[in-house]
Design a protein around this motif. Structure first.
Motif, PDB file in Angstrom:
ATOM      1  N   MET A 415       0.856  -1.188   0.000  1.00 15.97           N
ATOM      2  CA  MET A 415       0.000   0.000   0.000  1.00 15.97           C
ATOM      3  C   MET A 415       0.892   1.238   0.000  1.00 15.97           C
ATOM      4  O   MET A 415       1.978   1.241   0.582  1.00 15.97           O
ATOM      5  N   GLN A 416       0.414   2.267  -0.688  1.00 24.23           N
ATOM      6  CA  GLN A 416       1.210   3.486  -0.801  1.00 24.23           C
ATOM      7  C   GLN A 416       0.983   4.377   0.413  1.00 24.23           C
ATOM      8  O   GLN A 416      -0.132   4.791   0.720  1.00 24.23           O
ATOM      9  N   HIS A 417       2.075   4.675   1.112  1.00 23.60           N
ATOM     10  CA  HIS A 417       2.039   5.540   2.292  1.00 23.60           C
ATOM     11  C   HIS A 417       1.835   6.983   1.856  1.00 23.60           C
ATOM     12  O   HIS A 417       2.114   7.361   0.714  1.00 23.60           O
ATOM     13  N   LYS A 418       1.343   7.813   2.769  1.00 23.72           N
ATOM     14  CA  LYS A 418       1.116   9.215   2.475  1.00 23.72           C
ATOM     15  C   LYS A 418       2.399   9.896   2.023  1.00 23.72           C
ATOM     16  O   LYS A 418       2.378  10.819   1.193  1.00 23.72           O
ATOM     17  N   ASP A 419       3.550   9.447   2.541  1.00 21.84           N
ATOM     18  CA  ASP A 419       4.837  10.038   2.173  1.00 21.84           C
ATOM     19  C   ASP A 419       5.295   9.618   0.784  1.00 21.84           C
ATOM     20  O   ASP A 419       6.301  10.122   0.283  1.00 21.84           O
ATOM     21  N   GLY A 420       4.620   8.644   0.149  1.00 30.11           N
ATOM     22  CA  GLY A 420       4.947   8.217  -1.204  1.00 30.11           C
ATOM     23  C   GLY A 420       5.583   6.852  -1.308  1.00 30.11           C
ATOM     24  O   GLY A 420       5.608   6.268  -2.393  1.00 30.11           O
ATOM     25  N   HIS A 421       6.147   6.313  -0.219  1.00 25.91           N
ATOM     26  CA  HIS A 421       6.786   5.006  -0.290  1.00 25.91           C
ATOM     27  C   HIS A 421       5.743   3.902  -0.106  1.00 25.91           C
ATOM     28  O   HIS A 421       4.598   4.160   0.267  1.00 25.91           O
ATOM     29  N   TRP A 422       6.158   2.668  -0.359  1.00 27.39           N
ATOM     30  CA  TRP A 422       5.261   1.527  -0.270  1.00 27.39           C
ATOM     31  C   TRP A 422       5.524   0.755   1.018  1.00 27.39           C
ATOM     32  O   TRP A 422       6.680   0.564   1.405  1.00 27.39           O
ATOM     33  N   ILE A 423       4.456   0.335   1.674  1.00 28.29           N
ATOM     34  CA  ILE A 423       4.564  -0.502   2.865  1.00 28.29           C
ATOM     35  C   ILE A 423       3.838  -1.814   2.594  1.00 28.29           C
ATOM     36  O   ILE A 423       3.002  -1.902   1.691  1.00 28.29           O
ATOM     37  N   TRP A 424       4.178  -2.835   3.372  1.00 31.10           N
ATOM     38  CA  TRP A 424       3.533  -4.143   3.236  1.00 31.10           C
ATOM     39  C   TRP A 424       2.523  -4.328   4.365  1.00 31.10           C
ATOM     40  O   TRP A 424       2.786  -3.943   5.518  1.00 31.10           O
ATOM     41  N   VAL A 425       1.363  -4.897   4.036  1.00 32.99           N
ATOM     42  CA  VAL A 425       0.361  -5.230   5.045  1.00 32.99           C
ATOM     43  C   VAL A 425      -0.102  -6.671   4.827  1.00 32.99           C
ATOM     44  O   VAL A 425      -0.077  -7.178   3.703  1.00 32.99           O
ATOM     45  N   LEU A 426      -0.484  -7.299   5.919  1.00 40.20           N
ATOM     46  CA  LEU A 426      -1.109  -8.620   5.857  1.00 40.20           C
ATOM     47  C   LEU A 426      -2.606  -8.402   5.988  1.00 40.20           C
ATOM     48  O   LEU A 426      -3.096  -7.968   7.043  1.00 40.20           O
TER      49      LEU A 426
END
Length: 645
Positions: A415-426
């Motif tokens: 998912m795209q974080h507000k800051d622009g980078h991508w994070i992983w979620v389960l």
């Protein structure tokens, strides 16, 4: 009661939309019909353009050739040109003109005095149309004859001729060019090849209606006169227009078609009669796609309207059922809220049928937002921030859960974080309730951030297959790609090559300037190797100063030699280390090429290794290709010292 009023309002709006939709479809079908007609006419015009351009060019070239024949006739008459010279000049002139099968010079009595066809010499053709009309035509006029059938090739030909006059205006002779339509026929066939099966035809005819050619051929076509009364051909010529777009039958045996008729009469050439190109596209073929689309569209609209009516009938029962379920869910949600709050995970509640979604505050915090910033929340919110590639995987897993293949839904997604980078979620969830007809209604789930775990997994996976210094594939990944390439070569009959590269002067560099300089050298060598191969090739470091290149798709051994030569040239160049220090590390290269039936990667690797040692014995700084007589025993007869390697 309020829900029933809303339902009636929606039903009225839906019926209004259906009426508007029907009118829109009618307009679009009319537009598509006009577009289909214009597109078909455009296709016809393309063929006419090509034939017109070719024939105008041939007529102009032929007219220039006849003017040259007139000069040759005068030179021959006064004796400044002998018969062999005349024949040579005629042949040279013919070679410069496309589509002309023969050039002939006749004297004033119709006797052939020169021809590119030797069998016509001394023959008399005073009775021919092209001779009779030419000697009676005004000075300077070209005579375009009606077509006639050639006995040599069983094809239809026509001629362009012009009388040659003396200074006092009397006829001295006639210059004649005979056109061969076989080349033009082949050109038209190539143009129509892309429209094969659509029924488009191209025909060329004399102005008197005599057909010259038709592509494709049609039985009985050459037995008709196209210039019959009130025919499209006659109407076009009578109009005086250069081009006519119309509908009708180009000849009696043909179906009604879209027609493009084009007059060919090059400007500046005084020709007795023009040619006419007739392009025909049967209406049954031209509008077949439109009729099919129209039938499908009407059928689809009727199905859609019937389906909407059916859905409206079931909507009221669905609303009542949803109201009862919502009350139950609200009670359950209040119980779960306290439990979820202590787990620090995001939660979501999804109405699968309407798309409505409820998130908690933690769900928004995971991607750097507040819950208010994401309002109004719906399933589109999830789709907006999820990575497109992971959305497809998520959709597939959801369908499996809905169909009962999976007891619950679980998916790792970015998912795209507000800051622009991508994070992983389960992302986990399960359907909690179903509609009466067995469709998923409400589904509950959680989001848990797993970014750090995924990064650790990716790093471990990368180190398992890539060299930590050069970031090139290591031996493990090379073996995997080699196995795959051998299987592909076996299956598709392709050729591949393996290239074993050993740096000759690496050890002195390492010993003299230290490991840091040696590492810098290896990194630069890796960069140069990658620059000189294709993206489909593999450059691997297998240890120390050894590199292996896998070339999975080459035509033959020569391709591998070209790559080896490029690498030799590149690695002979000095490499800048630190503080102005330069080093040169020319390689010894061994090449093994996969022969038919070889599927063992270890054998191919051993062959490349033997060839590399052969390159060292040959004086280094070169390459050698493995051959069957190149054995380890032969190499051991002149061993290399460790200092030389």
């Amino acid at each position: 009661m309020q829900q029933l009023k809303s339902f009636r309002r929606v039903r009225a709006i839906t019926f209004f939309i259906l009426v508007v939709f029907a009118l829109t479809i009618a307009v679009l079908l009319r537009y598509s019909f006009v577009h289909e007609r214009d597109s078909s006419r455009s296709d016809l015009r393309v063929g006419s353009d090509i034939v017109t351009a070719v024939m105008e060019q041939q007529l102009r070239e032929t007219a220039a050739a006849l003017a040259n024949l007139e000069r040759l006739d005068r030179e021959y008459t006064v004796g400044s040109l002998d018969f062999p010279g005349l024949q040579n000049q005629l042949a040279s002139t013919k070679s410069l003109v496309s589509g002309v099968s023969n050039l002939v010079l006749l004297d004033a009595d119709g006797k052939v005095i020169g021809s590119t066809a030797d069998n016509l010499i001394n023959g008399n053709f005073a009775f021919r149309y092209y001779f009779q009309e030419a000697i009676q035509a005004p000075v300077g006029q070209f005579i375009l004859s009606p077509p006639f059938r050639s006995s040599l090739r069983n094809t239809r030909r026509f001629t362009l001729s012009r009388a040659i006059h003396t200074a006092d205006g009397s006829v001295q002779g006639v210059a004649v060019a005979s056109f061969d339509t076989s080349l033009l026929t082949q050109l038209i066939e190539l143009q129509l090849n892309r429209d094969r099966g659509q029924g488009i035809s191209l025909a060329l005819a004399h102005a008197d209606g005599e057909p010259i050619l038709r592509v494709p051929e049609q039985e009985g076509f050459y037995d008709e006169i196209l210039n019959r009364p009130r025919s499209p051909f006659a109407t076009h010529l009578a109009s005086g227009r250069e081009e006519t777009q119309t509908e009708g039958k180009p000849h009696e045996q043909s179906p009604t078609a879209l027609l493009n008729l084009r007059t060919i009469a090059p400007e500046g050439l005084n020709i007795s009669a023009p040619l006419v190109v007739v392009s025909a596209y049967p209406k049954s073929n031209a509008y077949s796609d439109w009729r099919l689309i129209t039938s499908i569209t009407i059928a689809a609209y009727l199905l859609l309207a019937g389906g909407i009516v059916f859905l409206l009938r079931n909507e009221r029962d669905h609303l009542i059922q949803e109201r009862d379920i919502r009350l139950k869910l609200q009670t359950q949600s209040s119980r779960l809220a306290s439990i979820i709050e202590g787990t620090n995970v995001g939660t979501w509640e999804w109405n699968v049928q309407s798309g409505e979604v409820v998130f908690n505050e933690r769900w928004a915090e995971i991607i750097g937002y507040s819950l208010e910033e994401l309002e109004p929340a719906s399933i589109e919110t999830w789709m907006k921030y999820a990575h497109p590639d992971d959305l497809e995987t998520s959709s597939q897993l959801l369908h499996k859960h809905f169909s009962g293949e999976l007891p619950y839904y679980e998916c790792e997604a970015r998912m795209q974080h507000k800051d622009g980078h991508w994070i992983w979620v389960l992302d986990r969830g399960k359907v909690a309730s179903w509609t009466n007809d067995g469709k998923p209604l409400w589904m509950f789930g959680t989001h848990q951030e797993i970014t750090e775990r995924k990064l650790a997994e990716e790093q471990a996976s990368h180190l398992a297959y890539f060299d930590s210094l050069t970031n090139l594939p290591n031996r493990r990944l090379l073996d995997d790609r080699l196995e795959h390439a051998l299987a592909q070569a076996q299956r598709n009959g392709r050729t591949l090559a393996l290239m074993f590269i050993d740096l000759d002067n690496f050890k002195p560099v390492n010993d003299t300037w230290g490991h840091q300089a040696g590492d810098q050298l290896l990194i630069e060598v890796s960069r140069r190797l990658k620059q000189n191969v294709r993206a489909s090739d593999t450059v691997a470091r297998t240890g120390g100063d050894e590199f292996i290149l896998l070339l999975p798709e080459i035509a033959d051994t020569a391709d591998a030699e070209i790559v080896a030569q490029k690498i030799l040239l590149e690695l002979r160049k000095p490499i800048e280390l630190h503080e102005g220090i330069q080093a040169t590390t020319p390689p010894s290269i061994g090449i093994s090429v996969c022969v038919s039936g070889l599927t063992d990667g270890a054998t191919l690797m051993k062959q490349a290794d033997l060839a590399m040692y052969a390159a060292k014995h040959a004086g280094r700084n070169c390459y050698r290709i493995y051959e069957p007589n190149l054995t380890a025993k032969a190499l051991k007869e002149t061993p290399l010292s460790n200092e030389q390697s």
